[in-house]
Design a protein around this motif. Structure first.
Motif, short mmCIF file in Angstrom:
data_model
loop_
_atom_site.label_atom_id
_atom_site.label_comp_id
_atom_site.label_asym_id
_atom_site.label_seq_id
_atom_site.Cartn_x
_atom_site.Cartn_y
_atom_site.Cartn_z
N LYS A 50 0.79 -1.23 0.00
CA LYS A 50 0.00 0.00 0.00
C LYS A 50 0.82 1.28 0.00
N LYS A 51 2.05 1.24 0.44
CA LYS A 51 2.90 2.43 0.46
C LYS A 51 3.62 2.67 -0.87
N ASP A 52 3.53 1.70 -1.79
CA ASP A 52 4.21 1.81 -3.07
C ASP A 52 3.17 1.90 -4.19
N PRO A 53 2.86 3.12 -4.66
CA PRO A 53 1.82 3.29 -5.68
C PRO A 53 2.04 2.46 -6.95
N ASP A 54 3.30 2.20 -7.29
CA ASP A 54 3.58 1.41 -8.49
C ASP A 54 3.19 -0.06 -8.32
N SER A 55 3.14 -0.54 -7.08
CA SER A 55 2.77 -1.93 -6.81
C SER A 55 1.28 -2.11 -6.61
N LEU A 56 0.57 -1.00 -6.38
CA LEU A 56 -0.87 -1.09 -6.21
C LEU A 56 -1.56 -1.36 -7.54
N PRO A 57 -2.70 -2.04 -7.50
CA PRO A 57 -3.41 -2.29 -8.76
C PRO A 57 -4.07 -1.01 -9.28
N ASP A 58 -4.19 -0.94 -10.59
CA ASP A 58 -4.97 0.12 -11.21
C ASP A 58 -6.42 -0.33 -11.34
N LEU A 59 -6.58 -1.64 -11.49
CA LEU A 59 -7.88 -2.25 -11.75
C LEU A 59 -8.00 -3.54 -10.95
N ILE A 60 -9.16 -3.75 -10.32
CA ILE A 60 -9.44 -5.00 -9.61
C ILE A 60 -10.71 -5.60 -10.19
N ILE A 61 -10.64 -6.89 -10.50
CA ILE A 61 -11.81 -7.67 -10.90
C ILE A 61 -12.08 -8.63 -9.74
N LEU A 62 -13.24 -8.47 -9.11
CA LEU A 62 -13.54 -9.14 -7.85
C LEU A 62 -14.78 -10.03 -7.95
N ASP A 63 -14.62 -11.28 -7.53
CA ASP A 63 -15.77 -12.18 -7.39
C ASP A 63 -16.35 -11.97 -5.99
#
Length: 132
Positions: A50-63
């Protein structure tokens, strides 16, 4: 076409995640796709990156129907976490229950509720509507 650096698929159905990953690869808009088998795995990973914006997802597809931590529980935890990045989130479920659709609307982080199966057209629409 827009580029999405990092997409997460949170779903326990291995066949669906494989197919989605292949479709997303064919759209050629995704640099990285990460798969999580349940909401707990994704929340745990989110708390690490969570502290690294580059590692965070841009998009989540959630069931929503998964073991360990379902999609609703994931959303409850996800909305408690303060992130410095806007993440686009789609619920993708086989549920046609109107209560599920209405419940999804109560979460400010949910962009849309799509019914499985989804194909290339829906993925292309996600990419087209993505705004960073």
């Amino acid at each position: 076409m827009r580029k999405i650096n990092n997409a997460w698929i949170i779903d326990d159905d291995k066949i669906l995640t494989y197919v989605l990953q292949r479709i997303m690869g064919s759209v050629d808009s995704f640099d990285k796709i990460e798969i999580f088998q349940n909401g707990k795995e994704a929340i745990n990973h989110l708390s690490v990156v969570k502290k690294d914006p580059d590692s965070l997802p841009d998009l989540i597809i959630l069931d929503i129907n998964m073991p360990v931590m379902d999609g609703w529980q994931f959303l409850d935890e996800f909305e408690k976490i303060h992130l410095d990045k806007k993440i686009t989130l789609y619920i993708v479920s086989s549920s046609i229950d109107i209560q599920d659709h209405n419940k999804a609307k109560k979460y400010k982080t949910v962009s849309d509720f799509l019914i499985k199966p989804i194909g290339k057209k829906q993925i292309e629409q996600m990419v087209a509507s993505y705004q960073h």
